[in-house]
Structure formats: C-alpha cells, structure tokens
Design an enzyme around this catalytic site. Sequence first.
Site, PDB file in Angstrom:
ATOM      1  N   TRP A  11       0.821  -1.220   0.000  1.00  0.00           N
ATOM      2  CA  TRP A  11       0.000   0.000   0.000  1.00  0.00           C
ATOM      3  C   TRP A  11       0.848   1.260   0.000  1.00  0.00           C
ATOM      4  O   TRP A  11       0.331   2.356  -0.177  1.00  0.00           O
ATOM      5  CB  TRP A  11      -0.911   0.009   1.233  1.00  0.00           C
ATOM      6  CG  TRP A  11      -2.022  -1.002   1.191  1.00  0.00           C
ATOM      7  CD1 TRP A  11      -2.259  -1.944   0.225  1.00  0.00           C
ATOM      8  CD2 TRP A  11      -3.062  -1.162   2.164  1.00  0.00           C
ATOM      9  NE1 TRP A  11      -3.370  -2.683   0.538  1.00  0.00           N
ATOM     10  CE2 TRP A  11      -3.883  -2.230   1.722  1.00  0.00           C
ATOM     11  CE3 TRP A  11      -3.381  -0.528   3.362  1.00  0.00           C
ATOM     12  CZ2 TRP A  11      -5.003  -2.653   2.447  1.00  0.00           C
ATOM     13  CZ3 TRP A  11      -4.482  -0.955   4.089  1.00  0.00           C
ATOM     14  CH2 TRP A  11      -5.290  -2.008   3.628  1.00  0.00           C
ATOM     15  N   HIS A  96      13.055  -1.750   0.032  1.00  0.00           N
ATOM     16  CA  HIS A  96      12.300  -1.272  -1.130  1.00  0.00           C
ATOM     17  C   HIS A  96      13.037  -0.073  -1.733  1.00  0.00           C
ATOM     18  O   HIS A  96      13.644   0.726  -1.003  1.00  0.00           O
ATOM     19  CB  HIS A  96      10.882  -0.868  -0.700  1.00  0.00           C
ATOM     20  CG  HIS A  96       9.977  -0.629  -1.861  1.00  0.00           C
ATOM     21  ND1 HIS A  96      10.017   0.531  -2.599  1.00  0.00           N
ATOM     22  CD2 HIS A  96       9.040  -1.407  -2.438  1.00  0.00           C
ATOM     23  CE1 HIS A  96       9.134   0.454  -3.579  1.00  0.00           C
ATOM     24  NE2 HIS A  96       8.523  -0.718  -3.509  1.00  0.00           N
ATOM     25  N   GLU A 166      12.346  -6.048  -8.089  1.00  0.00           N
ATOM     26  CA  GLU A 166      11.588  -4.848  -8.462  1.00  0.00           C
ATOM     27  C   GLU A 166      12.493  -3.916  -9.240  1.00  0.00           C
ATOM     28  O   GLU A 166      13.231  -3.116  -8.628  1.00  0.00           O
ATOM     29  CB  GLU A 166      11.148  -4.109  -7.192  1.00  0.00           C
ATOM     30  CG  GLU A 166      10.042  -4.769  -6.446  1.00  0.00           C
ATOM     31  CD  GLU A 166       9.355  -3.761  -5.541  1.00  0.00           C
ATOM     32  OE1 GLU A 166       8.139  -3.656  -5.621  1.00  0.00           O
ATOM     33  OE2 GLU A 166      10.036  -3.073  -4.786  1.00  0.00           O
ATOM     34  N   SER A 213       4.598  -2.220 -11.608  1.00  0.00           N
ATOM     35  CA  SER A 213       3.438  -2.014 -12.473  1.00  0.00           C
ATOM     36  C   SER A 213       2.613  -3.285 -12.686  1.00  0.00           C
ATOM     37  O   SER A 213       2.068  -3.507 -13.767  1.00  0.00           O
ATOM     38  CB  SER A 213       3.870  -1.445 -13.836  1.00  0.00           C
ATOM     39  OG  SER A 213       4.498  -0.196 -13.674  1.00  0.00           O
TER      40      SER A 213
END
Length: 254
Positions: A11, A96, A166, A213
Amino acid sequence: MERRYIILANWKMNPETEKEALTLARAYKNLDVPKGIEFGALVPLPYARPIAKLWGRNKMLLGLQNINSEKSGAFTGEVSFAMLKPWTPKLVIVGHSERRAIGETDAEVNQKVLRALKENVTPIICVGEKVRDDHGFFLRTVEDSLKACLASVPKSAYPSIIIAYEPVWAISSNGGREMLPAECHEMMIFIRKVIADMLGGNKNMPRVIYGGSVNELNSREYLESGADGLLPGHASLDPKKMQKLFNSLAPIQK
Ligand code: 13P
C-alpha cells in the site's frame, strides 16, 4: 511440499486516513481469491493493529513496510518488533527502492533480515536495478545487492525468505515502461542461479516474486514467466482491480 503463489499488496504511504484503510482492508477480506494463492498486504504501521483486529484469524497475511533491526535504543523515530508485541506481523518488506532512495543500504537491509528471522517474521528483500544497460552491468547490481542483503543468513533460513525483484524503472510512480514477461523470466532465472550458487544447490530456495506495475492485465504472464508471486503497488489500492487481478489468475496452480 509444493508452495503456493503469493500476492502481496504494497500500500506504500496510503490510504490517507485510518477509516479509508479499514474500508480497504474490509474489501480485501471479501475478495474472491483463487485457491492456489496466498494473499496479504504490507500496510503503514499505524494501520497494522486495527487491520490485524479486523482480519482476526483470517488466513490473510499482514505485514509491515519497515522495522528497525535493534530491540530498543537511541534510534529516534524508529520502531522495533519488540514494541509491537504481543502482535507480530507475518511479514516485513525491507530494502524497497523507495526506502533505498532515502538512504537505506544493503548493510541495513541485512540487519533487518536477520532481526526479522529471529522474530519469526518473513522478510521480503527487494532488489532491482535503477536502469538497464546493454552490457549487463545491471545484473551485477542485482547480484551484489542479493549477496549483501543475505550475508550471514543461515542456509536453513532461506526458505523463510522472499526475494522481490523490483526493477526501479518499471515501478508505476517512476513513469517507465512495463517489464516484458520475457525479461521477467530471464531475471527469475538469474536470481535463482545467484542464490543456488550461494546455497551450493537448489535446496532451501527462497520464493522469488516480481513487483513493478503489476496489474490485472499482466499478472498471469508474470507468474507464467516463473515468478513465485507478485507485489502490486498502485493497483492494490483498488479492490475492484485486485478482484480482476485474481479473476485473471483463476484457475491457477503452481
Ligand atoms: P507499482 O505496482 O505501483 O509499480 O509499485 C510496485 C512496487 O513498488 C511494489 O512494492
């Protein structure tokens, strides 16, 4: 034992209010998730407890987006696992790119991984290149990062870890193009090869998932290209999109 696919919603710093967060969490509870899939969300810290309460013993996985690797001490603004007890998250995402952009290093990620494992929390280690080049230097970036983040992690703990590939350029907020399924396939092989070399074989392999994405139109292709799961960001804030994503996967079996 065959492992199931895992879909983890990131989120990020959304939604803006607890009320909205609980509405989203309630909608998640009502999603029709195909059998072969584990599902969870990585939520902002202040929402973790109320969502844990709401989800109760539901099989959904609840995780955090950051944690400090120490138990306590002079770390202004930080939060430790110890502070959350008796509640413990199931997962925590570490490294991240949006946290690396504000200074998180591989060495810090490594300490967080070791702490999470001690607390029986699954660390999701993010790795990924900022840009691609024609000579494959980006592969070295990913390899070096993986090795540094996994330093001194016992081999027996690898199955309790999730690696999230990622590519920074493919994250929706960075405005780049989507990664092609064939590119994803290559990276899944590459990452598994690096880890198998570290392990001296392909036993005890962690799951390797894909983020960047991810949406209802490309999810199936990414899983078919070898990812063990997905990490949707932007799309995960819309429960209708998440239901479409799950519909696009059903039926699915690993
Ligand atoms: P998007 O799905 O918005 O590209 O975000 C990917 C991501 O950063 C998930 O952690």
